[in-house]
Design a protein around this motif. Structure first.
Motif, mmCIF file in Angstrom:
data_model
loop_
_atom_site.group_PDB
_atom_site.id
_atom_site.type_symbol
_atom_site.label_atom_id
_atom_site.label_comp_id
_atom_site.label_asym_id
_atom_site.label_seq_id
_atom_site.Cartn_x
_atom_site.Cartn_y
_atom_site.Cartn_z
ATOM 1 N N THR A 278 0.858 -1.185 0.000
ATOM 2 C CA THR A 278 0.000 0.000 0.000
ATOM 3 C C THR A 278 0.892 1.233 0.000
ATOM 4 O OG1 THR A 278 -1.912 1.016 1.084
ATOM 5 C CG2 THR A 278 -0.183 0.195 2.542
ATOM 6 N N ARG B 81 -8.170 7.507 -0.530
ATOM 7 C CA ARG B 81 -9.328 6.590 -0.478
ATOM 8 C C ARG B 81 -10.038 6.570 0.867
ATOM 9 N NH1 ARG B 81 -10.692 3.214 -4.808
ATOM 10 N NH2 ARG B 81 -9.225 3.631 -6.480
ATOM 11 N N ASN C 108 -10.694 4.225 11.929
ATOM 12 C CA ASN C 108 -12.010 3.752 12.360
ATOM 13 C C ASN C 108 -11.844 2.982 13.678
ATOM 14 O OD1 ASN C 108 -14.462 2.515 12.712
ATOM 15 N ND2 ASN C 108 -14.636 1.731 10.629
#
Ligand code: UT7
Length: 330
Positions: A32, A40, A287
């Motif tokens: 990544t 994103r 998150n």
């Protein structure tokens, strides 16, 4: 005629671990890069709990201890403590009772609510009922998740998203019109297909095979969840506004679950609501599942005024989703 009794948030406190996992760190673990993650998801870093022996209950206990100090409340005064989490310390007993023990809340009972990213919303709505119907005077609601314990750091689809943290609020009765006004909660169990943990429960108990197949981690069909998340949050916010005869212009703050910056901006756009009044901390924490809403309130507390109209909204595994409308009491 005195106003009816409502449950109001009379204190909020967050707690996050000190250790940071940056996008650069993740580049070393999976294929990544910072550009992909930032564009994103909006996430730059997350906090990871690395204190040996610590678990979700310890983060929750830290948040609650801070909350009690801030609100001049003794542990013995707490009637009920609810923990929203998907990363309970153990399958049983529940985490809430462990937290009560760790903070010395001898007169309280507690229980966990598992509604994934909507957990805080479900718990806030549930806890508020005991206060609004005058059963209890002091209810603590905690959202806490140690997502690093169930994230596969070999899976780039999920490991860039989640972080650890906890946040707690104190609910007390108010008759001045402030507090929790209304909530709309929804669920659709058919959504379990798109966001779940495959093994570890009674359906598929842990075994050498489940471990070998890496089934004890979060599985997510991100694209599918994204679409439902936007629809679910927008529709429940619109419904709660309609029900309470409010227009979006009368709302001072929207507090959305922090799953993805693109989901948040899409929700704001659909609601015609300015991003300057949307609470955000995803860039710092990622998150944190049940902790995101409480952590937002905690960090924006200084900017809130008594009587502010605030709408919280979330979407998560289950599927579960909803919106809650409150008037800030502090
Ligand atoms: O909080 C509970 C509810 N959860 C949510 O609300 C999350 C909802 N979903 C999302 O936030 C997004 O769907 C994700 C952030 C999970 C993924 O973003 P996306 O824009 O939907 O990406 P995608 O899954 O469609 O993947 C696009 C491409 C794929 O490559 P190919 O197949 O097009 O070649 C992925 O393999 O991006 C690839 N990809 C990555 N690339 C670099 C997926 N993850 C990564 C990554 N780094 N970390």
């Amino acid at each position: 005629m005195p106003n009816k009794v409502r449950a109001a948030i009379t204190g909020v406190q967050g707690w996050v671990p000190e250790d940071r996992l940056t996008n650069a760190d993740l580049e070393k673990l999976v294929d990544t890069n910072d550009e992909w993650i930032t564009s994103r998801t909006g996430i730059k870093e997350r906090r990871i709990l690395r204190t040996p022996g610590w678990a979700t209950s310890d983060m929750a206990a830290e948040a609650v201890k801070g909350l009690l100090a801030k609100t001049n409340t003794t542990p013995g005064e707490i009637d009920l403590l609810i923990v929203a989490t998907v990363t309970a310390d153990m399958v049983f007993p529940d985490t809430a009772n462990t937290v009560c023990d760790k903070i010395g809340a001898k007169n309280a009972f507690g229980y966990d609510i598992n509604a994934a990213c909507s957990g805080f919303l479900y718990a806030l709505a549930t806890g508020s009922q005991f206060v609004a119907n005058e059963t209890y005077k002091k209810v603590v609601v905690v959202g806490a998740d140690m997502m690093s314990s169930i994230v596969d750091y070999q899976d780039r689809n999920t490991c860039v998203i989640f972080g650890d943290g906890a946040a707690a609020v104190l609910l007390e009765p108010r008759r001045d019109g402030t507090g929790i006004q209304d909530f709309v909660l929804r669920g659709d169990g058919a959504g379990r297909e798109f966001l779940h943990m495959k093994a570890g429960g009674s359906k598929r108990p842990p075994s050498a095979e489940t471990v070998a197949h890496r089934e004890h981690f979060v599985y997510q069909d991100g694209k599918r969840v994204f679409k439902f998340a936007v629809e679910g949050m927008v529709s429940t916010v619109q419904e709660i506004l309609r029900r309470n005869h409010k227009t979006i212009d009368e709302i001072n703050w929207v507090v959305p679950h922090q799953a993805n910056m693109r989901i948040i901006s899409s929700v704001a756009e659909h609601l015609h609501f300015p991003m300057e009044k949307v609470m955000l901390n995803i860039q710092k924490y990622g998150n944190t599942t049940a902790a995101t809403l409480g952590l937002c309130l905690w960090e924006y507390e200084d900017q809130l005024n008594k009587g502010d109209n605030i709408v919280l909204t979330a979407f998560g595994g289950g599927f579960t989703w909803g919106a809650l409308y409150l008037k800030w009491a502090l």
